[in-house]
Scaffold this motif. Structure first.
Motif, PDB file in Angstrom:
ATOM      1  N   LEU A  16       0.828  -1.204   0.000  1.00 49.99           N
ATOM      2  CA  LEU A  16       0.000   0.000   0.000  1.00 49.99           C
ATOM      3  C   LEU A  16       0.865   1.258   0.000  1.00 49.99           C
ATOM      4  CD1 LEU A  16      -2.793  -1.056   2.544  1.00 49.99           C
ATOM      5  CD2 LEU A  16      -2.940  -0.968   0.043  1.00 49.99           C
ATOM      6  N   ASN A  17       1.980   1.208   0.722  1.00 50.27           N
ATOM      7  CA  ASN A  17       2.912   2.330   0.718  1.00 50.27           C
ATOM      8  C   ASN A  17       3.474   2.568  -0.685  1.00 50.27           C
ATOM      9  OD1 ASN A  17       5.850   3.198   2.753  1.00 50.27           O
ATOM     10  ND2 ASN A  17       4.556   4.410   1.436  1.00 50.27           N
ATOM     11  N   VAL A  18       3.767   1.456  -1.379  1.00 53.17           N
ATOM     12  CA  VAL A  18       4.264   1.536  -2.760  1.00 53.17           C
ATOM     13  C   VAL A  18       3.228   2.183  -3.668  1.00 53.17           C
ATOM     14  CG1 VAL A  18       4.759   0.118  -4.785  1.00 53.17           C
ATOM     15  CG2 VAL A  18       5.948  -0.325  -2.645  1.00 53.17           C
ATOM     16  N   LEU A  19       1.965   1.827  -3.475  1.00 50.91           N
ATOM     17  CA  LEU A  19       0.902   2.402  -4.306  1.00 50.91           C
ATOM     18  C   LEU A  19       0.796   3.910  -4.107  1.00 50.91           C
ATOM     19  CD1 LEU A  19      -2.015  -0.222  -4.033  1.00 50.91           C
ATOM     20  CD2 LEU A  19      -0.398   0.134  -5.910  1.00 50.91           C
ATOM     21  N   VAL A  20       1.006   4.383  -2.884  1.00 55.98           N
ATOM     22  CA  VAL A  20       0.965   5.828  -2.620  1.00 55.98           C
ATOM     23  C   VAL A  20       2.078   6.533  -3.384  1.00 55.98           C
ATOM     24  CG1 VAL A  20       1.233   7.591  -0.840  1.00 55.98           C
ATOM     25  CG2 VAL A  20      -0.144   5.562  -0.377  1.00 55.98           C
ATOM     26  N   ILE A  21       3.283   5.973  -3.334  1.00 50.33           N
ATOM     27  CA  ILE A  21       4.414   6.583  -4.051  1.00 50.33           C
ATOM     28  C   ILE A  21       4.163   6.576  -5.550  1.00 50.33           C
ATOM     29  CG2 ILE A  21       6.888   6.418  -4.525  1.00 50.33           C
ATOM     30  CD1 ILE A  21       7.248   5.160  -1.779  1.00 50.33           C
ATOM     31  N   VAL A  22       3.671   5.451  -6.066  1.00 49.89           N
ATOM     32  CA  VAL A  22       3.390   5.347  -7.501  1.00 49.89           C
ATOM     33  C   VAL A  22       2.316   6.349  -7.910  1.00 49.89           C
ATOM     34  CG1 VAL A  22       2.431   3.852  -9.291  1.00 49.89           C
ATOM     35  CG2 VAL A  22       4.125   2.959  -7.695  1.00 49.89           C
ATOM     36  N   ALA A  23       1.296   6.500  -7.072  1.00 48.16           N
ATOM     37  CA  ALA A  23       0.227   7.458  -7.379  1.00 48.16           C
ATOM     38  C   ALA A  23       0.776   8.877  -7.416  1.00 48.16           C
ATOM     39  CB  ALA A  23      -0.889   7.337  -6.346  1.00 48.16           C
ATOM     40  N   GLY A  24       1.651   9.215  -6.477  1.00 50.33           N
ATOM     41  CA  GLY A  24       2.245  10.545  -6.474  1.00 50.33           C
ATOM     42  C   GLY A  24       3.094  10.799  -7.704  1.00 50.33           C
TER      43      GLY A  24
END
Length: 394
Positions: free
Chosen positions: A163-171
Motif C-alpha cells: 500500500l505504501n508503494v501504491l501511494v508513491i506510484v500514485a504521487g
C-alpha cells in the motif's frame, strides 16, 4: 592494517593500566573532529553539483553526448581510484574483500554492466526532461528496489509495504500527468535507469553480502569503474561516435570537462565519509532533503514550469517516500525530538546561549516569514492566483 589494529589494542591496554594510576596519566588533548554537518553538507553539495553540472554541460555547453560523458567519468574514476589505492588509506577497505577470478566474473562484471546501464540512462534523460521532473521520477526508486527484491526472493511481500508503494506510484503518476514538457523517451530512459539501479542493488545484496563481503562506495567504484568504462566505450562508440564532433570538446572546454569528472568523483568520496561518520538514518534524511533542494534550485536556475498537479503529486510521492524510509514510529520520534530541541532553544535563558532570547526569537520568526514569502511568491510568480501553471523564478 593488522599492525595498526594491534598497535591500537596495545595503546588501549596501556590506557587501561594508566587508569589505575591517575596521578601518572598525562592530560589528553581534546579531539577535534569535523562536525557531522560538514559531511552532510559536502555530500549534498557534490551530489547536486554533479547533477546540475551534467545538465548544464548537455544543455548550455552543447555537449550532447551523455554516453561519452559517462564514459569519461568512469575512465577518470578508474585512474583516480588506482592512484588513491596506492597513495592513501581511503581504499583500505578493499583488503577486506576476498576478490577472486570467480567472484569478479560472477559479481563485479554483471553488477558493473548494470551500473553502466544505469549511469548511461541517467545521463541520457537530461536530453529530454528537466532536472526537477527527473528528481520527481526518482522518488519511485524505492518502489523498483522493493519489487525487484520481491521478485528475487530477498524481501518478503507484505500488504502494508504494498500500500505504501501504491501511494508513491500514485504521487509519481500525478507528477507525470502534470508535467508540461513530458517526453515519453525521457520517461523511459529514467524508468530504465531506476530499474537497472534496483537490479544492481539487489544483486549486490545477493552476491556480495551472501559471501560476507561489504564494499563502501569508493571500493565499489575501484572494482566497477574499469568494467563500466570498457562497457561505455562500446556504447558511446556505437551510439554517439557517428555524430561526434571533436569541435564540441573545445566548445565545452577541456578544463570544464576535467572539473566535471572531478566533481563526479568527489561525490563518491563524500559518500564514503558520510556513511562512515553518520548513520543510515542520517543518510536517508539527507537524501530526502537533497532531492527537495535540488528540485528548488534547478527550477530557479532554469525557470522550469511546475503545475499545481505536479507539485501535489511530488508532495504525495515524497510523503510516501518518507514513510517508506523511516516508518511511523521513527517519524514521530524525529518530530518530537526536533520540536523538543527547538522549544529548548527558544525558551533557554540568555546566559546559557550566545544570543539573547529576543534576538533568537526574532531570527526564528524572520526565517519563517522569509521561507513562507519565498515559497508563496515563487510559486505564484508569473502566472497569478488560480492559474494551472506555477513558476519558481530567481
Amino acid at each position: 592494517m593488522a599492525v595498526e589494529m594491534e598497535d591500537r589494542d596495545a595503546e588501549q591496554g596501556l590506557m587501561n593500566d594508566d587508569e589505575e594510576k591517575p596521578q601518572q596519566q598525562p592530560p589528553q588533548p581534546a579531539s577535534r573532529g569535523l562536525h557531522p554537518l560538514f559531511y552532510i553538507a559536502s555530500w549534498i553539495f557534490f551530489s547536486n553539483s554533479t547533477i546540475l553540472f551534467n545538465k548544464w554541460l548537455i544543455d548550455n555547453r552543447g555537449f550532447k553526448y551523455p554516453a561519452t560523458l559517462t564514459c569519461w567519468h568512469l575512465v577518470f574514476a578508474t585512474i583516480a581510484t588506482q592512484i588513491l589505492a596506492r597513495t592513501t588509506s581511503l581504499l583500505d577497505g578493499r583488503k577486506n574483500v576476498k576478490m577472486t577470478g570467480r567472484t569478479y566474473l560472477r559479481a563485479i562484471v554483471p553488477i558493473g554492466l548494470l551500473y553502466s546501464a544505469s549511469l548511461v540512462c541517467s545521463n541520457m534523460v537530461y536530453l529530454y526532461l528537466s532536472v526537477a521532473f527527473i528528481q520527481m521520477l526518482k522518488s519511485a526508486a524505492p518502489v523498483a528496489v522493493l519489487l525487484t527484491g520481491w521478485a528475487w526472493g530477498v524481501e518478503s511481500p507484505s500488504l502494508k509495504r504494498f500500500l505504501n508503494v501504491l501511494v508513491i506510484v500514485a504521487g509519481v503518476a500525478l507528477a507525470s500527468v502534470g508535467e508540461i514538457n513530458f517526453s515519453m523517451i525521457g520517461f523511459l530512459y529514467q524508468l530504465g535507469g531506476i530499474v537497472f539501479e534496483a537490479m544492481r542493488l539487489v544483486m549486490i545484496q545477493v552476491l556480495l553480502s551472501g559471501d560476507g563481503q561489504k564494499m563502501d562506495p569508493l571500493v565499489s567504484l575501484y572494482y566497477y569503474a574499469p568494467v563500466c568504462a570498457l562497457m561505455n566505450i562500446f556504447i558511446a562508440g556505437a551510439a554517439e561516435a557517428p555524430r561526434f564532433d571533436p569541435a564540441d570538446l573545445a566548445k565545452a572546454g577541456y578544463l570544464v570537462l576535467l572539473l566535471n569528472a572531478m566533481v563526479a568523483f568527489m561525490l563518491n568520496v563524500a559518500s564514503v565519509f558520510l556513511i562512515g561518520k553518520t548513520s543510515s538514518l542520517v543518510m536517508t534524511l539527507t537524501g530526502i532533503l537533497k532531492n527537495i533542494l535540488l528540485v528548488i534550485v534547478s527550477v530557479i536556475i532554469w525557470n522550469t514550469s511546475i503545475t499545481a498537479l505536479q507539485f501535489l503529486g511530488y508532495g504525495v510521492a515524497l510523503a510516501g517516500l518518507v514513510y517508506y524510509s523511516l516508518g511511523w514510529e521513527q517519524i514521530v520520534n524525529i518530530t518530537t525530538g526536533f520540536w523538543t530541541w527547538l522549544r529548548a532553544v527558544w525558551e533557554s535563558p540568555g546566559t546559557e546561549s550566545r544570543l539573547p532570547p529576543a534576538v533568537r526569537r526574532g531570527l526564528f520568526t524572520g526565517l519563517a516569514v522569509i521561507i513562507i514569502v519565498v515559497l508563496v511568491s515563487g510559486f505564484m510568480y508569473g502566472s497569478g492566483y488560480g492559474t494551472t501553471v506555477t513558476k519558481l523564478s530567481s
